[in-house]
Design an enzyme around this catalytic site. Structure first.
Site, PDB file in Angstrom:
ATOM      1  N   PHE A   1      37.378  41.588  31.611  1.00 14.02           N
ATOM      2  CA  PHE A   1      38.556  40.823  31.976  1.00 14.02           C
ATOM      3  C   PHE A   1      38.226  39.417  32.466  1.00 14.02           C
ATOM      4  O   PHE A   1      39.097  38.713  32.921  1.00 14.02           O
ATOM      5  CB  PHE A   1      39.353  41.555  33.070  1.00 14.02           C
ATOM      6  CG  PHE A   1      39.977  42.827  32.579  1.00 14.02           C
ATOM      7  CD1 PHE A   1      41.240  42.828  32.039  1.00 14.02           C
ATOM      8  CD2 PHE A   1      39.281  44.022  32.631  1.00 14.02           C
ATOM      9  CE1 PHE A   1      41.814  43.992  31.579  1.00 14.02           C
ATOM     10  CE2 PHE A   1      39.852  45.192  32.182  1.00 14.02           C
ATOM     11  CZ  PHE A   1      41.125  45.177  31.647  1.00 14.02           C
TER      12      PHE A   1
ATOM     13  N   ASP B   1      37.290  51.903  43.025  1.00 19.33           N
ATOM     14  CA  ASP B   1      36.296  51.648  41.981  1.00 19.33           C
ATOM     15  C   ASP B   1      34.899  51.498  42.597  1.00 19.33           C
ATOM     16  O   ASP B   1      34.217  50.494  42.377  1.00 19.33           O
ATOM     17  CB  ASP B   1      36.657  50.398  41.184  1.00 19.33           C
ATOM     18  CG  ASP B   1      35.986  50.394  39.815  1.00 19.33           C
ATOM     19  OD1 ASP B   1      35.577  51.473  39.350  1.00 19.33           O
ATOM     20  OD2 ASP B   1      35.874  49.308  39.212  1.00 19.33           O
TER      21      ASP B   1
ATOM     22  N   LYS C   1      35.428  34.174  40.271  1.00 20.63           N
ATOM     23  CA  LYS C   1      35.747  35.100  39.183  1.00 20.63           C
ATOM     24  C   LYS C   1      36.992  34.592  38.466  1.00 20.63           C
ATOM     25  O   LYS C   1      38.043  34.406  39.062  1.00 20.63           O
ATOM     26  CB  LYS C   1      35.988  36.498  39.741  1.00 20.63           C
ATOM     27  CG  LYS C   1      36.237  37.559  38.675  1.00 20.63           C
ATOM     28  CD  LYS C   1      36.529  38.919  39.298  1.00 20.63           C
ATOM     29  CE  LYS C   1      35.335  39.434  40.079  1.00 20.63           C
ATOM     30  NZ  LYS C   1      35.577  40.806  40.606  1.00 20.63           N
TER      31      LYS C   1
ATOM     32  N   LEU D   1      27.184  33.990  36.303  1.00 24.19           N
ATOM     33  CA  LEU D   1      26.489  35.099  36.956  1.00 24.19           C
ATOM     34  C   LEU D   1      26.648  36.405  36.189  1.00 24.19           C
ATOM     35  O   LEU D   1      25.771  37.271  36.234  1.00 24.19           O
ATOM     36  CB  LEU D   1      27.012  35.280  38.391  1.00 24.19           C
ATOM     37  CG  LEU D   1      26.788  34.120  39.356  1.00 24.19           C
ATOM     38  CD1 LEU D   1      27.451  34.413  40.693  1.00 24.19           C
ATOM     39  CD2 LEU D   1      25.296  33.860  39.562  1.00 24.19           C
TER      40      LEU D   1
END
Length: 586
Positions: free
Chosen positions: A257, A372, A275, A252
């Site tokens: 990182f 963030d 992830k 995706l």
């Protein structure tokens, strides 16, 4: 082998019995002199009624199945004179010699293996005048019979002579024994079975090795302190199968990182986003997972739900709810000919993200600072609802407590000025980033802009300049083609400037932000000049020359000021020098 004289009254053998009668005689005529039969038998069955010596013998028979002379199958070795046994059912080819001396009336029977010359000494001898048996024209032939036990007798060649010299048989031209029955199968098995066994051992060994390697490949880190997070932990094998081995077709997106893959859990068929991160610090991983699992309890319609995590060797995998429409920034910064979001959708997304932040700051059991907030971390579900995601840098603490954060993390353009001084994040640093986000969504511009001369300047400075000039409407995204609610857009722009105020005390809390967005409360009166004065005061406190320093320079100086507090920039975020990161940016 039998010789039969034609002087016999009945040359018809139809009345002969099988089995022990060899198809020559029956129980009525056995032993009659009128049979006129001379025979040599090779017998593999012992028949007591005929006084057979054993079940492996040869014999000389005259008109009867009782042997005149018999001997066990064997031969005399000419070299050493030893008596060597043979087995008639050994499936070894043999030779038989039958000789008759008319002068001495001696019958000699000799047996030997196929490749041996005729032994000098016969195996069986008898004296009998065959002229009294074969009285007329004689016929020579071969007969065999068997009973309940299956047997096969094969004749490969023979020669006959009335003189002293019998023609030799060329054994090299004889056919091979037929491969029939269990003996033939056993030979095949002798060849095939070892191959099959070796192949089986090889296959089993290969499977064991592959299973061992697969187990090692799926080997996961599990420490005692993680058992309390059991329900949040996924098996690596499940995630591997869900993403089809993390194939590129399921990718995706990728960041500094790690990478994010789409997957479908094999048991529940739930769509997920996985992830993959790298982490080589055990203590850092422990602290990070503690934060992640704590935040995993969050449940809100405007937050991307974190289902859990998995650790394997140096990898850390986070499992999220899958958002089919991806991140918001792809719609804001798409190519010119690609469709963008209309204003109604953008305003709906803005209010959704604000609602999620309100839940994090004030409505949940703990205070959660996201740290963030930006368009790329706002994901859109199937109905284009905005959901705040990526809690890799988030921190949580109890209401009324000090967050105790001293590390500057986040993305340039969204960092509040006070982070450079104290490094302490708070809900109001999130509000600052949210203010930049409001300008970003409304203007369709990134927080750090670049002009034609390749000079960088801040989006907040650009909007503030237009507001001061009375051209605030001109900052609205040109992709909207003027098709938007101008009042709502201007409200969002002014609210974005208020939230991005350099003084924390001038920024509204999220419950007030929601009231402004919902129209339940009017924005307080403030002008571009008021905000400029506040910024000039801040610049003076920083020792900057306000006659030559703009708002843009103030914001861009955050990186420089962070170095004064011992921090350094790393990629698109910054961490405390010499300290391990407690969060990840993807």
């Amino acid at each position: 082998m039998a010789w039969h004289s034609s002087s016999q009254k009945n040359n018809n053998f139809s009345r002969a019995f099988p089995a022990q009668y060899l198809g020559l005689l029956n129980d009525q005529n056995n032993g009659n002199a009128s049979n006129n039969i001379f025979a040599v038998e090779l017998d593999t069955i012992q028949n007591s009624e005929f006084e057979d010596i054993n079940d492996n013998h040869v014999g000389i028979n005259i008109n009867s199945l009782h042997s005149v002379q018999a001997q066990s199958a064997a031969f005399y070795n000419d070299k050493n004179g030893m008596f060597t046994n043979l087995t008639l059912i050994s499936r070894d080819m043999m030779q038989v010699w039958v000789e008759y001396d008319e002068g001495t009336t001696q019958i000699d029977l000799t047996l030997a293996p196929i490749k041996m010359a005729k032994p000098v000494k016969p195996l069986v001898s008898a004296i009998y005048n065959l002229s009294t048996v074969l009285t007329d024209t004689a016929y020579i032939g071969f007969s065999s019979a068997t009973g309940v036990i299956n047997s096969r007798y094969c004749l490969f060649g023979w020669s006959f002579s009335m003189s002293n010299s019998t023609p030799e048989i060329d054994i090299t031209k004889l056919p091979k024994l037929p491969h029939v029955g269990s003996r033939s199968t056993s030979k095949v098995l002798m060849i095939v079975l070892p191959v099959v066994i070796a192949s089986f051992i090889f296959v089993v060994g290969t499977v064991i090795i592959l299973l061992a390697r697969k187990k090692l490949a799926y080997n996961e880190l599990l420490e005692d302190w993680e058992f309390e997070f059991g329900p949040h932990r996924f098996a690596y094998n499940d995630l591997f199968l869900a993403t089809e081995g993390f194939k590129d077709k399921n990718l995706l997106g990728a960041g500094g990182f790690g990478k994010v893959y789409k997957g479908i859990l094999p048991t529940s068929q739930l769509d997920i986003a996985v992830k993959r991160l790298s982490h080589d610090s055990k203590q850092g991983a422990k602290e990070f997972i503690t934060e992640i699992v704590s935040i995993g309890h969050l449940r809100h319609r405007n937050l991307v739900q974190l289902f859990g995590y998995c650790r394997r060797k140096g990898e850390l995998l986070l499992v999220y709810d899958y958002m089919p429409n991806g991140s918001l920034d792809k719609f804001l910064y798409c190519e010119q000919n690609k469709p963008s979001l209309d204003w109604a959708t953008r305003f709906h997304i803005i209010k959704g993200v604000a609602c999620g932040l309100l839940y994090l700051h004030e409505k949940w059991d703990k205070v959660v600072i996201h740290r963030d907030i930006k368009a790329s971390n706002v994901l859109l579900d199937s109905e284009l609802n905005g959901r705040l995601g990526d809690f890799g840098l988030a921190k949580s603490y109890n209401h009324g407590a000090d967050p105790q954060t001293t590390r500057v993390v986040g993305t340039i353009g969204y960092l509040a000025p006070e982070l450079a001084r104290s490094g302490k994040a708070s809900p109001l640093t999130d509000v600052f980033a949210f203010g930049t986000f409001l300008l970003e969504v409304t203007c369709g511009q990134k927080p750090v802009k670049q002009n034609a001369e390749s000079e960088q300047f801040m989006l907040v400075d650009w909007v503030l300049d237009h507001w001061q000039k009375g051209s605030l409407v001109e900052t609205i995204d040109k992709r909207l083609d003027g098709d938007c609610n101008i009042d709502e857009a201007c409200l969002v722009l002014k609210l974005g400037l208020m939230c991005s105020h350099p003084f924390t005390s001038a920024r509204p809390r999220m419950h007030l932000v929601m009231q402004y967005l919902n129209g339940d409360m009017q924005l307080p009166e403030f002008t571009p000049s008021d905000m400029r004065m506040r910024m000039l005061t801040l610049m003076e406190n920083r020792g900057l020359n306000h006659s030559s320093t703009s708002c843009q320079q103030l914001m861009m100086s955050i990186g420089t000021m962070s170095s004064l507090s011992g921090g350094r920039w790393t990629g698109n975020g910054c961490t405390e020098a010499g300290a391990p990161r407690r969060g990840f940016r993807v």
